[in-house]
Design a protein around this motif. Structure first.
Motif, PDB file in Angstrom:
ATOM      1  N   ALA A   1     134.144 -15.698   5.993  1.00 37.25           N
ATOM      2  CA  ALA A   1     133.648 -16.551   7.074  1.00 37.25           C
ATOM      3  C   ALA A   1     134.541 -16.442   8.306  1.00 37.25           C
ATOM      4  CB  ALA A   1     133.581 -17.997   6.599  1.00 37.25           C
ATOM      5  N   LYS A   2     135.839 -16.312   8.093  1.00 38.29           N
ATOM      6  CA  LYS A   2     136.765 -16.180   9.229  1.00 38.29           C
ATOM      7  C   LYS A   2     136.565 -14.850   9.960  1.00 38.29           C
ATOM      8  CE  LYS A   2     140.493 -19.293   7.809  1.00 38.29           C
ATOM      9  NZ  LYS A   2     141.911 -19.432   7.441  1.00 38.29           N
ATOM     10  N   LYS A   3     136.195 -13.827   9.218  1.00 42.26           N
ATOM     11  CA  LYS A   3     135.959 -12.519   9.836  1.00 42.26           C
ATOM     12  C   LYS A   3     134.610 -12.464  10.553  1.00 42.26           C
ATOM     13  CE  LYS A   3     138.711  -9.817   6.534  1.00 42.26           C
ATOM     14  NZ  LYS A   3     138.644  -8.780   5.454  1.00 42.26           N
ATOM     15  N   ASN A   4     133.731 -13.418  10.217  1.00 43.77           N
ATOM     16  CA  ASN A   4     132.381 -13.428  10.788  1.00 43.77           C
ATOM     17  C   ASN A   4     132.042 -14.804  11.344  1.00 43.77           C
ATOM     18  OD1 ASN A   4     131.127 -10.643   9.770  1.00 43.77           O
ATOM     19  ND2 ASN A   4     132.307 -11.521   8.065  1.00 43.77           N
ATOM     20  N   PRO A   5     132.787 -15.281  12.326  1.00 44.40           N
ATOM     21  CA  PRO A   5     132.538 -16.633  12.862  1.00 44.40           C
ATOM     22  C   PRO A   5     131.134 -16.793  13.425  1.00 44.40           C
ATOM     23  CG  PRO A   5     133.969 -15.370  14.316  1.00 44.40           C
ATOM     24  CD  PRO A   5     133.861 -14.579  13.052  1.00 44.40           C
ATOM     25  N   GLY A   6     130.465 -17.857  12.975  1.00 41.67           N
ATOM     26  CA  GLY A   6     129.135 -18.163  13.472  1.00 41.67           C
ATOM     27  C   GLY A   6     128.027 -17.302  12.900  1.00 41.67           C
TER      28      GLY A   6
ATOM     29  N   GLU B   1     135.820 -27.651   8.532  1.00 42.21           N
ATOM     30  CA  GLU B   1     137.031 -28.298   9.064  1.00 42.21           C
ATOM     31  C   GLU B   1     138.287 -27.851   8.325  1.00 42.21           C
ATOM     32  OE1 GLU B   1     139.047 -32.662   8.743  1.00 42.21           O
ATOM     33  OE2 GLU B   1     136.892 -32.628   9.154  1.00 42.21           O
ATOM     34  N   LEU B   2     138.281 -27.971   7.007  1.00 43.37           N
ATOM     35  CA  LEU B   2     139.470 -27.648   6.227  1.00 43.37           C
ATOM     36  C   LEU B   2     139.692 -26.145   6.088  1.00 43.37           C
ATOM     37  CD1 LEU B   2     139.261 -30.310   3.350  1.00 43.37           C
ATOM     38  CD2 LEU B   2     140.551 -30.416   5.484  1.00 43.37           C
ATOM     39  N   GLY B   3     138.604 -25.383   6.110  1.00 42.74           N
ATOM     40  CA  GLY B   3     138.729 -23.936   5.972  1.00 42.74           C
ATOM     41  C   GLY B   3     138.976 -23.221   7.281  1.00 42.74           C
ATOM     42  N   GLY B   4     138.798 -23.944   8.389  1.00 46.39           N
ATOM     43  CA  GLY B   4     138.990 -23.336   9.696  1.00 46.39           C
ATOM     44  C   GLY B   4     137.962 -22.265   9.999  1.00 46.39           C
ATOM     45  N   VAL B   5     136.699 -22.538   9.619  1.00 51.34           N
ATOM     46  CA  VAL B   5     135.633 -21.556   9.830  1.00 51.34           C
ATOM     47  C   VAL B   5     134.492 -22.192  10.612  1.00 51.34           C
ATOM     48  CG1 VAL B   5     136.215 -20.284   7.735  1.00 51.34           C
ATOM     49  CG2 VAL B   5     134.514 -22.123   7.618  1.00 51.34           C
TER      50      VAL B   5
END
Length: 328
Positions: free
Chosen positions: A150-155, A177-181
């Motif tokens: 998810a971090k590599k593919n925001p949105g 929120e907690l995962g920063g994604v």
């Protein structure tokens, strides 16, 4: 007699009379059929739980206990109907977290009742963790890999839920929120549709009850990742909790079903109901059936349940406010 003719004295006498009647009311209760209102349609988790509980309450409470479905308005139509019922313990609500603890923050001034003032908590019945499942095409097999992807593919990743502002939606917001994604929320009208679109790959993942997801998981149509409870659930001990991934250590957000009575119901009746439900939930057969439906039996005293709702509401309000969730 002169004293009782004074309005204040009459009011005091009436109050004392009501107080004196409460134990008698409890002794005679129930004096007719008890109706448990389910604010959702037949066949769902709340409905199944209510029917299983009602069957056992016929023994532990005594008398006939029936279930009535009053669906609509995100559970608020049924809940409001109970707030207007006679406060004698013969009309009850088996409510979920939504219409009793989340909706006040999502709908704000548009609600026609105040759960904290118009309903009396009797007991928590079950805690109902959701399960996070993902599409088979998604190249992840656990929480750590999901967060990294998810971090590599925001949105670009999407998740489905059964509506705006319900526990499933809050599950997604808390994960972001907690995962920063950053993910895209897609609300549906029910579990079947939201799961089908995950199996087809149209949606990447969904938060849903274990009962709804079980057949899809067993058929290999989706990949189960984790449950939303702070620890593993007894009904699926093989599934890790999201909180087991260290960055999500504070993750804990479940749906739950609890029994409520109209405000003004005598405390003696509330206590008798609490004792009857607690006894019912201690029955191994009923507990087993509830766990098969994805619920963790968790009876509490009325005060404990009241405190539990207050604590849960703090987190619900924070997430709703932070994510700026409002119902159309």
């Amino acid at each position: 007699m002169k004293l009782l003719s004074h309005p204040l004295a009459r009011a005091l006498g009436l109050a004392l009379g009501i107080a004196a009647l409460s134990p008698a009311q409890a002794q005679d209760y129930p004096s007719r059929n008890v109706t448990i209102v389910v604010p959702f349609g037949a066949g769902g988790g709340v409905d199944i739980t209510a029917r299983l509980l009602a069957e056992k309450l016929r023994t532990t409470l005594g008398g006939t206990v029936i279930v009535e479905n009053k669906a609509g308005g995100s559970g608020m139509i049924g809940a409001q109907a109970v707030t207007k019922a006679a406060p004698d313990g013969h009309t009850l609500l088996l409510g979920s977290a939504g219409e009793t603890a989340i909706n006040p923050f999502v709908y704000k001034g548009r609600m026609q009742y105040d759960p904290t003032k118009d309903l009396v908590p009797v007991t928590l019945v079950v805690r109902v963790p959701n399960v996070l499942v993902v599409a088979n095409k998604l190249p992840v097999k656990n929480t750590e890999e999901l967060i990294a992807h998810a971090k590599k593919n925001p949105g670009k990743l999407s998740y489905s839920t059964s509506g705006v502002g319900n526990p499933q939606h809050l599950n997604g917001e808390l994960l972001e929120e907690l995962g920063g994604v950053f993910m895209v929320h897609i609300p549906y009208r029910g579990a079947a549709a939201q799961l089908v679109d995950v199996t087809s790959g149209l949606v990447d993942m969904t938060f849903v009850s274990y009962t709804a997801a079980k057949s899809f998981i067993q058929a290999g149509k989706v990949k189960p990742i984790a449950v939303t409870s702070p620890t593993r659930a007894s009904f699926a001990p093989e599934l890790p909790a999201l909180a087991e991934h260290k960055p999500l250590a504070k993750y804990a957000l479940e749906n739950w079903f609890g029994l409520f009575a109209p405000a003004g119901t005598p405390d003696a009746v509330v206590q008798k109901l609490n004792a009857a439900v607690t006894a019912a939930l201690k029955d191994p057969e009923l507990a087993k059936k509830l766990r098969e439906q994805g619920g963790e039996p968790a009876p509490m005293s009325p005060q404990q349940f009241k405190d539990f709702i207050k604590k849960e509401s703090v987190q619900f309000e924070r997430i709703v406010t932070s994510a700026k969730i409002t119902a159309e």
